[in-house]
Design a protein around this motif. Structure first.
Motif, PDB file in Angstrom:
ATOM      1  N   ALA A 424       0.835  -1.204   0.000  1.00  0.00           N
ATOM      2  CA  ALA A 424       0.000   0.000   0.000  1.00  0.00           C
ATOM      3  C   ALA A 424       0.871   1.256   0.000  1.00  0.00           C
ATOM      4  O   ALA A 424       0.573   2.233  -0.700  1.00  0.00           O
ATOM      5  CB  ALA A 424      -0.924  -0.010   1.217  1.00  0.00           C
ATOM      6  N   LEU A 455      -3.507   5.757   0.891  1.00  0.00           N
ATOM      7  CA  LEU A 455      -2.686   4.553   0.733  1.00  0.00           C
ATOM      8  C   LEU A 455      -1.449   4.606   1.624  1.00  0.00           C
ATOM      9  O   LEU A 455      -1.067   3.605   2.244  1.00  0.00           O
ATOM     10  CB  LEU A 455      -2.273   4.398  -0.728  1.00  0.00           C
ATOM     11  N   ILE A 458      -2.538   3.830   5.149  1.00  0.00           N
ATOM     12  CA  ILE A 458      -2.774   2.390   5.335  1.00  0.00           C
ATOM     13  C   ILE A 458      -1.444   1.660   5.474  1.00  0.00           C
ATOM     14  O   ILE A 458      -1.267   0.792   6.346  1.00  0.00           O
ATOM     15  CB  ILE A 458      -3.585   1.825   4.155  1.00  0.00           C
ATOM     16  N   GLY A 459      -0.494   2.004   4.621  1.00  0.00           N
ATOM     17  CA  GLY A 459       0.816   1.354   4.683  1.00  0.00           C
ATOM     18  C   GLY A 459       1.516   1.598   5.996  1.00  0.00           C
ATOM     19  O   GLY A 459       2.062   0.664   6.608  1.00  0.00           O
TER      20      GLY A 459
END
Length: 548
Positions: A424, A455, A458-459
């Motif tokens: 991500a 993203l 999320i990562g």
């Protein structure tokens, strides 16, 4: 009375029963001996409060690393005689000292007590913050920032090593997720907080720390465990153990029994803790010196290269000194009986993989954060406050994902959770590479940049908790120094990422969209390397899951 000797070589307690019938009844089974590894305590009922105190230290240390950038113009206006190069040391002094002292400070905390080190470090950080806020000139300010860096180097690794043992293993990913989210919020909100405080007076960036530190110290005195986990040291003496950790009946000539009780056995017959054998561990001043010189020189070369020039003699000299000192340190720790960084740390495969993965991850992290700032303020012409608000979805996403990271990691496994997070994170700069354009209007921001920030959040929320929790793979007596190594990976990756982005973008003070695209390619490659580290990351839980 004659007692035959059954003393095992190298120990001080009988380790084998004497011949003859066992006088104990069959209904009184012999408890299993304690394992050689460190005891695993149950979860502390105050664990979330302990984590809150530890996270406060992390927040302040990271915030003071980021927020000061925005105050440079205001500080320069107060100290008109100062050069730009001199002002840069307000930030660089803190960064270099923090990176150089993380490992030695972690080792010291393991030896002297994490609670004591944490509280002293927090108090010193608060005093140094007041010194920064009251600085009458630039030299005083830089000196106070050096002291702040020393204090931060103590509290950052110690905060994680204090919080982790309070949680059960299945909760550690969630705990580190919260700790990581606090760090991400501090890093991402630094420009906004710094801008708001600098608008009043740049000194408030430092003075605001004092009441927060006071509250954290008071809470720490009440909440942090007073006793270190009982542990044994393998520093020339073996732990005292008995076969049943209770009473060892020794058969005598008159067929009676005389109980010989181990020093640490409990009167109620319960399993006893191993006796603490606090053998004096040797200091390693030469190894500490090599660590300081290596990390300090390499960090100096990275943070000063944009100003000095990447091929400048000073940059190359610091780089060379750092490389040589690092090689000498590696050779030294292999020979020293009790080195500042035990090579045994890196024989734990999951820990070594985590250290390398975090280095690659923070290469990408720092490059993405700086490139986003350049994009908002330079290419799109946002104000400082608007740029800070534009990047806010990143830390907000980290907060949400971190709250769920424990469940996600338990469902997927640590390795798959780390890979998912790194993938991500890799997708974020790739999204901007394809979708970001020269227009900064609301619609283009929502479609071209916002998805990448989500993203990235999320990562960060999935990858960092798994990798930082790798410190828990180490014995309890090495938690702080292990945390220091992981933090040094973070600091080193951050410094290298900024330096590499400047090189990739051609050294321009305000890169254009074309140069930023090259920076996003670099960030994607670094994040992909972090994903590879996640793919080979293994813990005991992952191995057990594969067998079943």
């Amino acid at each position: 009375m004659k007692i035959p000797s059954t003393k095992a070589e190298g120990s001080g307690v009988s380790s084998a029963p004497l011949p003859g019938p066992d006088p104990r009844p069959e209904s009184d089974p012999v408890p299993d001996p304690r394992p050689e590894s460190d005891p695993v305590p149950g979860p502390d009922p105050r664990r979330w409060l302990i984590l809150a105190v530890a996270s406060t230290a992390q927040f302040l240390a990271v915030l003071d690393l980021i927020a000061v950038n925005i105050a440079f113009p205001a500080i320069g206006a107060d100290f008109r005689s100062a050069s730009t190069a001199g002002l840069s040391w307000v930030l660089n002094a803190y960064t270099i000292v923090l990176a150089a002292l993380l490992v030695p400070a972690g080792r010291l905390a393991d030896e002297t007590g994490r609670r004591r080190s944490f509280l002293l470090g927090m108090a010193l950080f608060g005093l140094a913050s007041v010194g920064c806020g009251a600085a009458p000139d630039l030299g005083w300010l830089i000196a106070a920032r050096v002291v702040q860096g020393v204090a931060a180097a103590v509290v950052v690794p110690t905060s994680l090593s204090l919080a982790l043992p309070a949680f059960a293993p299945r909760e550690q990913a969630t705990a580190v997720g919260v700790w990581t989210a606090v760090s991400a919020v501090a890093a991402s909100s630094g420009p906004v907080v710094g801008g708001l405080l600098a608008a009043l007076d740049w000194r408030w960036i430092f003075l605001i720390n004092a009441p927060v530190v006071l509250g954290a110290v008071v809470a720490g005195l009440r909440l942090l465990p007073r006793a270190e986990p009982v542990r044994t040291e393998n520093a020339g003496t073996e732990p005292v153990r008995t076969e049943n950790a209770g009473t060892e009946p020794v058969r005598t000539e008159n067929a009676g029994t005389e109980p010989v009780r181990a020093e640490s056995a409990r009167a109620d017959g319960a399993r006893a803790e191993p006796v603490r054998t606090r053998a004096v561990r040797r200091l390693d001043p030469l190894g500490t010196l090599w660590v300081l010189v290596a990390t300090g020189s390499l960090t100096t070369a990275c943070v000063q290269a944009p100003e000095w020039g990447y091929a400048a003699p000073a940059t190359l000299a610091f780089l060379g000194v750092g490389v040589v000192a690092g090689a000498l340190c590696a050779a030294h720790v292999r020979r020293h009986p009790d080195p500042v960084v035990d090579p045994a740390l890196f024989r734990t495969r999951g820990f070594t993989t985590a250290a390398l993965g975090l280095l690659s991850y923070f290469l990408a992290y720092s490059a993405i954060l700086l490139a986003a700032t350049w994009m908002f303020s330079g290419v799109w012409g946002y104000s400082t406050r608007r740029a800070g608000l534009a990047v806010a979805p990143w830390p907000l996403t980290v907060l949400v994902v971190s709250a769920l990271s424990g469940r996600i990691v338990r469902a997927l496994g640590e390795r798959r959770g780390a890979v998912l997070g790194a993938v991500a994170f890799t997708a974020a700069p790739l999204w901007w590479l394809v979708a970001a354009g020269p227009s900064g209007d609301g619609a283009h921001y929502a479609a071209g940049f916002l998805p990448g920030l989500v993203l990235a959040g999320i990562g960060a929320g999935l990858y960092q908790p798994v990798m930082f929790a790798a410190a828990g793979l180490l014995p309890a007596r090495r938690l702080s120094v292990g945390s220091g190594v992981l933090m040094m990976s973070r600091q080193g990756g951050t410094a290298l990422g900024v330096a590499a982005l400047v090189v990739v973008t051609g050294g321009a003070r305000q890169p254009g969209l074309g140069e930023l695209r090259a920076g996003w390619v670099f960030a994607a490659v670094a994040a992909a390397v972090a994903a590879l580290a996640g793919a080979v990351f293994r813990t005991a839980d992952d191995k057990a899951a594969r067998r079943h």
